[in-house]
Write a protein that holds these residues in place. Structure first.
Motif, short mmCIF file in Angstrom:
data_model
loop_
_atom_site.label_atom_id
_atom_site.label_comp_id
_atom_site.label_asym_id
_atom_site.label_seq_id
_atom_site.Cartn_x
_atom_site.Cartn_y
_atom_site.Cartn_z
N PRO A 1 0.49 -18.17 11.36
CA PRO A 1 -0.06 -18.96 12.46
C PRO A 1 0.88 -19.04 13.66
N GLU A 2 2.19 -19.17 13.39
CA GLU A 2 3.14 -19.32 14.50
C GLU A 2 3.35 -18.02 15.27
N HIS A 3 2.85 -16.90 14.72
CA HIS A 3 2.97 -15.63 15.44
C HIS A 3 1.60 -15.10 15.91
N GLY A 4 0.53 -15.82 15.54
CA GLY A 4 -0.80 -15.42 16.00
C GLY A 4 -1.31 -14.12 15.39
N VAL A 5 -0.81 -13.79 14.21
CA VAL A 5 -1.27 -12.57 13.53
C VAL A 5 -1.39 -12.79 12.02
N TYR A 6 -2.20 -11.93 11.39
CA TYR A 6 -2.13 -11.73 9.95
C TYR A 6 -1.29 -10.47 9.74
N THR A 7 -0.47 -10.44 8.70
CA THR A 7 0.31 -9.23 8.42
C THR A 7 -0.01 -8.68 7.03
N VAL A 8 -0.04 -7.36 6.94
CA VAL A 8 -0.14 -6.66 5.66
C VAL A 8 1.00 -5.64 5.65
N PHE A 9 1.80 -5.63 4.59
CA PHE A 9 2.90 -4.67 4.50
C PHE A 9 2.53 -3.51 3.60
N VAL A 10 2.70 -2.32 4.13
CA VAL A 10 2.43 -1.09 3.38
C VAL A 10 3.79 -0.44 3.11
N SER A 11 4.21 -0.42 1.85
CA SER A 11 5.51 0.14 1.53
C SER A 11 5.42 1.65 1.41
N LEU A 12 6.36 2.35 2.06
CA LEU A 12 6.38 3.82 2.00
C LEU A 12 7.67 4.33 1.36
N GLY A 13 8.36 3.46 0.62
CA GLY A 13 9.58 3.91 -0.05
C GLY A 13 10.80 3.68 0.83
N ASN A 14 10.94 4.44 1.89
CA ASN A 14 12.13 4.29 2.75
C ASN A 14 11.96 3.22 3.82
N THR A 15 10.73 2.89 4.17
CA THR A 15 10.47 1.87 5.19
C THR A 15 9.03 1.38 5.01
N LYS A 16 8.51 0.63 5.98
CA LYS A 16 7.14 0.15 5.77
C LYS A 16 6.32 0.17 7.06
N ILE A 17 5.03 0.22 6.87
CA ILE A 17 4.09 0.02 7.96
C ILE A 17 3.66 -1.44 7.88
N GLU A 18 3.61 -2.10 9.03
CA GLU A 18 3.14 -3.49 9.10
C GLU A 18 1.80 -3.46 9.83
N LEU A 19 0.73 -3.77 9.11
CA LEU A 19 -0.58 -3.86 9.77
C LEU A 19 -0.74 -5.25 10.35
#
Lengths: 144, 144
Positions: free
Chosen positions: B48-66
């Protein structure tokens, strides 16, 4: 008994690189090397068969690939016309078998920009997936 | 004697994540989890304090944040109006000291969007740099 659907014939791997298309490659190279202090920044390498110059910025766990226009028919020409100061062009994720991935993804309704993998800038088979099928993102899959 | 200019007071680290803003978070979550077969995909977490929903997609070495919109004043609202199907929103790189980084970068003419670091979605100090000073890319720096 719960049926667990295994992901079938190919496996997603590491994030290989984030590609950033820029209007002034030397300026961006300087930015990552001297302003941001990245641990390793390559020289600009011409890739005539891909219509780009590439600079690799190593970040330890993965890399940023800076792309500059090469020649008159560069694939990043339109992108740079729309994004005058540059922008994030695509994300490249490794797969264990790019041919199997394309075949499987096609069945699932995810289009590729080319019917078959091509040899990419790192000398490995790659394919680009259609941004409209991937949440607006140009996704490159590269054979690990 | 050659003078080697050391990068001064702070150090650039790993690529923490690539953030992708999407119009339909559940659809994109399904894409990375079930179509691409990513090894680990989180639930959607409201921030709520950032105005987004986040989903983390782990790729092993780093991640995608949806990122999905949360509330009426989401910081990704304008971006999604311009990019209807979604797109790559920013890149986050770790630094050892985000306050030193901001201070030093400001001296070098690289503007921050906020004068001081804020606490980001991972509970760590972060700062966003001005895309016009970073080759068109919204760069987030996060305290490692």
């Amino acid at each position: 008994m719960e049926l667990v659907q295994e992901h079938p014939v190919w496996k997603l791997g590491r994030l290989n690189h984030v590609a950033i298309a820029v209007p002034d490659l030397e300026k961006s190279r300087n930015f990552y090397k001297n302003v941001m202090g990245a641990e390793s920044v390559s020289e600009a390498v011409p890739q005539p068969e891909h219509g780009v110059y590439t600079v690799f910025v190593s970040l330890g766990n993965t890399k940023i690939e800076l792309l500059g226009e090469y020649g008159d028919n560069s694939p990043i020409k339109n992108f740079l016309e729309k994004n005058k100061t540059g922008g994030i062009h695509h994300v490249c994720i490794e797969v264990d078998n790019v041919s199997s991935a394309v075949q499987d993804l096609t069945k699932r309704g995810i289009r590729s920009l080319d019917p078959k993998p091509k040899i990419g800038a790192h000398g490995k088979p790659v394919v680009f997936l259609h941004p409209k099928d991937c949440g607006g993102v140009l996704l490159e899959l590269e054979q690990a």
